[in-house]
Design a protein around this motif. Structure first.
Motif, short mmCIF file in Angstrom:
data_model
loop_
_atom_site.label_atom_id
_atom_site.label_comp_id
_atom_site.label_asym_id
_atom_site.label_seq_id
_atom_site.Cartn_x
_atom_site.Cartn_y
_atom_site.Cartn_z
N VAL A 240 0.84 -1.20 0.00
CA VAL A 240 0.00 0.00 0.00
C VAL A 240 0.88 1.25 0.00
O VAL A 240 0.63 2.22 -0.73
N ALA A 241 1.95 1.23 0.81
CA ALA A 241 2.87 2.37 0.87
C ALA A 241 3.56 2.58 -0.47
O ALA A 241 3.77 3.72 -0.91
N PHE A 242 3.90 1.50 -1.13
CA PHE A 242 4.53 1.57 -2.46
C PHE A 242 3.66 2.37 -3.42
O PHE A 242 4.16 3.13 -4.25
N GLY A 243 2.35 2.23 -3.29
CA GLY A 243 1.43 2.95 -4.16
C GLY A 243 1.51 4.45 -4.00
O GLY A 243 1.16 5.19 -4.93
N SER A 244 2.00 4.94 -2.85
CA SER A 244 2.08 6.39 -2.64
C SER A 244 3.27 7.00 -3.36
O SER A 244 3.38 8.22 -3.45
N ALA A 245 4.19 6.17 -3.87
CA ALA A 245 5.40 6.70 -4.50
C ALA A 245 5.63 6.18 -5.91
O ALA A 245 6.52 6.66 -6.60
N VAL A 246 4.84 5.22 -6.34
CA VAL A 246 5.12 4.56 -7.62
C VAL A 246 4.99 5.49 -8.82
O VAL A 246 5.55 5.24 -9.88
N ASP A 247 4.28 6.60 -8.65
CA ASP A 247 4.07 7.51 -9.77
C ASP A 247 5.31 8.30 -10.17
O ASP A 247 5.27 9.06 -11.14
N ILE A 248 6.42 8.13 -9.47
CA ILE A 248 7.63 8.88 -9.83
C ILE A 248 8.12 8.54 -11.23
O ILE A 248 8.88 9.29 -11.82
N SER A 249 7.66 7.42 -11.77
CA SER A 249 8.09 7.03 -13.12
C SER A 249 6.91 6.84 -14.07
O SER A 249 7.02 6.17 -15.09
N ARG A 250 5.79 7.46 -13.74
CA ARG A 250 4.57 7.23 -14.53
C ARG A 250 4.73 7.63 -15.98
O ARG A 250 4.14 7.03 -16.88
N ASN A 251 5.52 8.65 -16.27
CA ASN A 251 5.62 9.16 -17.63
C ASN A 251 6.67 8.47 -18.49
O ASN A 251 6.91 8.87 -19.62
N VAL A 252 7.33 7.45 -17.95
CA VAL A 252 8.33 6.71 -18.72
C VAL A 252 8.04 5.22 -18.61
O VAL A 252 7.33 4.78 -17.70
N SER A 253 8.59 4.45 -19.52
CA SER A 253 8.42 3.00 -19.50
C SER A 253 9.02 2.43 -18.22
O SER A 253 10.20 2.64 -17.93
N THR A 254 8.21 1.71 -17.45
CA THR A 254 8.64 1.22 -16.13
C THR A 254 8.33 -0.26 -15.99
O THR A 254 7.23 -0.71 -16.28
N SER A 255 9.33 -1.00 -15.53
CA SER A 255 9.15 -2.41 -15.20
C SER A 255 9.47 -2.62 -13.73
O SER A 255 10.06 -1.75 -13.08
N PHE A 269 0.14 -4.36 -3.61
CA PHE A 269 -0.06 -3.12 -4.36
C PHE A 269 -1.18 -3.30 -5.40
O PHE A 269 -2.07 -2.46 -5.51
N ALA A 270 -1.13 -4.39 -6.14
CA ALA A 270 -2.17 -4.66 -7.14
C ALA A 270 -3.53 -4.86 -6.48
O ALA A 270 -4.56 -4.37 -6.97
N ASP A 271 -3.55 -5.55 -5.35
CA ASP A 271 -4.78 -5.87 -4.66
C ASP A 271 -5.44 -4.65 -4.03
O ASP A 271 -6.64 -4.64 -3.76
N SER A 272 -4.64 -3.60 -3.82
CA SER A 272 -5.16 -2.39 -3.18
C SER A 272 -6.07 -1.57 -4.09
O SER A 272 -6.72 -0.63 -3.64
N GLY A 273 -6.12 -1.93 -5.37
CA GLY A 273 -6.99 -1.22 -6.31
C GLY A 273 -6.30 -0.09 -7.04
O GLY A 273 -6.94 0.65 -7.80
N GLU A 274 -4.99 0.07 -6.84
CA GLU A 274 -4.25 1.11 -7.56
C GLU A 274 -4.27 0.82 -9.06
O GLU A 274 -4.31 -0.33 -9.50
N THR A 275 -4.26 1.87 -9.86
CA THR A 275 -4.19 1.72 -11.32
C THR A 275 -2.83 2.20 -11.79
O THR A 275 -2.45 3.34 -11.55
N ARG A 276 -2.10 1.34 -12.43
CA ARG A 276 -0.75 1.67 -12.90
C ARG A 276 -0.39 0.70 -14.02
O ARG A 276 -0.71 -0.48 -13.94
N ASN A 277 0.27 1.20 -15.04
CA ASN A 277 0.72 0.33 -16.13
C ASN A 277 2.22 0.11 -16.04
O ASN A 277 2.99 1.07 -16.02
N PHE A 278 2.63 -1.14 -15.99
CA PHE A 278 4.04 -1.51 -16.04
C PHE A 278 4.32 -2.16 -17.39
O PHE A 278 3.48 -2.88 -17.94
#
Length: 400
Positions: A240-255, A269-278
């Protein structure tokens, strides 16, 4: 208050305490198509913009010339004063930021002027209630120790600063790095081990900017099983905490590369309902239930025995643009122990995708890629902690 540069330059008080705090809220066009000033400035000074072609508020800072941020151009031209430098507003290079680390470990803050320092160590116990992560730059080993653990120190940076730094590195003409690899460690792994390993990976994976992701995987207990059970709980909060910082690379290709129990962090993180594309996900020696991606589990309404919702695996698959690479080793000794501790439910990192053929959800059949590490293992490789070995760099990370 009004935008600080204008406030300090003109030394006036905002006329409306409810005025918007940032220029992105201003109306870009009036009925006649003319561009208006940021509303507080416009109302306080009562002038009209001099240039209908003025840039949008997203171009608030122009760091292209000598790295100095300019005022929002409409204001600058209308008032004709020199920009005031705001600490932290300059677009720095990633080299200036040094090593960037995302951590949900509890830190000790120290404020010096405008700079917020954070000290942390693996000695700090985790918490099931922790929900936030902090992004740090210029992370260094202080040389001090707490108990037997190295104490690290870094400078807090905003998510926006981190985005600018990462994008600046990737967009630089002389940089081979074109994407980001977030690396989540596993159980009983301390910063003093993970940070240097990720720094070394930065030198081996030229196409990636490697960013260590730290969470409180405590290794203080004399009995490993005690740490294991506690860290299973901390890993869910860390996701859940990871979700608060994962957007630091939202605008670039991230794996993402997640090792061992770090896959519980990722699944949480996935189970928390966050939306993010890797772009891709590399699940190495994954200490999660091997049936996580099975159709009968995903389509069931029951709870996943790992403490997740039944469709947690599907949510993770939906986040990935290309492939989820499952790297496994059936002779993995720590996972054999985990298998027994977890009510004899086999772990994904033991037998991989092949161990579930014919039972996988249709999306898992499409996205999961199997890689058996056992045939590639050398005498120098560990049966479990092989996430940074040369064969994975060559055959996995550099191919996706």
């Amino acid at each position: 208050c009004i935008y600080p540069v204008v406030y300090r330059a003109l030394n006036f008080t905002a006329r409306n305490n409810a005025a918007p705090s940032m220029p992105h809220t201003y109306p870009p066009l009036d009925a006649s198509g003319s561009l208006y000033m940021y509303p507080v400035v416009y109302r306080a000074l009562n002038f009209k913009p001099r240039n209908n072609n003025a840039p949008s508020p997203h171009q608030l800072f122009d760091a292209s010339v000598s790295g100095t941020p300019c005022m929002y151009p409409v204001v600058h031209r209308a008032l004709n004063f020199t920009a005031i430098k705001i600490p932290g507003a300059r677009k720095m290079s990633l080299e200036e930021y040094g090593l960037v680390v995302v951590t949900s470990i509890e830190t000790t803050k120290e404020v010096v002027g405008d700079v917020i320092y954070h000290k942390f160590t693996g000695y700090t116990a985790g918490s099931v209630d922790h929900r936030d992560a902090v992004v740090l730059r210029n992370v260094v080993d202080t040389g001090d120790k707490k108990s037997t653990y190295n104490v690290y120190k870094g400078i807090e940076m905003s998510k926006e600063e981190a985005q600018l730094a990462i994008e600046g590195k990737i967009n630089a003409q002389d940089s081979a790095a074109k994407k980001v690899l977030l690396c989540i460690h596993g159980n009983i792994t301390e910063p003093c081990n993970w940070i240097p390993a990720c720094e070394e990976m930065n030198g081996k994976l030229n196409e990636y900017v490697v960013i260590p992701v730290l969470w409180p995987a405590d290794s203080e207990s004399w009995w490993p099983l005690t740490d294991y059970q506690a860290n299973r709980k901390y890993s869910k909060a860390a996701g859940v905490a990871f979700g608060s910082a994962v957007d630091i690379s939202r605008n670039v290709s991230t794996s993402v590369m997640s090792h061992s129990m770090g896959n519980r962090v990722l699944l949480s993180f996935a189970d928390s309902g966050e939306t993010r594309n890797f772009e891709a996900v590399f699940m190495v020696a994954a200490d999660i239930w091997e049936e996580t991606f099975n159709a009968r589990v995903i389509n069931n309404t029951d709870i996943h025995p790992g403490g997740f919702k039944a469709d947690a695996g599907l949510k993770l698959l939906d986040m990935v643009n290309t492939k989820v690479v499952v790297v496994h080793n059936q002779n993995d000794i720590p996972l054999l122990g985990s298998h027994k501790v977890n009510s004899f439910r086999r772990r994904l990192g033991q037998f991989g995708k092949e161990g579930q053929e014919g039972r996988l959800h249709s999306k898992a059949v499409e996205k999961l890629v199997n890689f058996d590490f056992n045939p590639h293992k050398t005498n120098n490789d560990d049966s479990h902690s092989y996430q940074f070995c040369d064969v994975l760099i060559r055959e996995i990370y550099n191919k996706y």
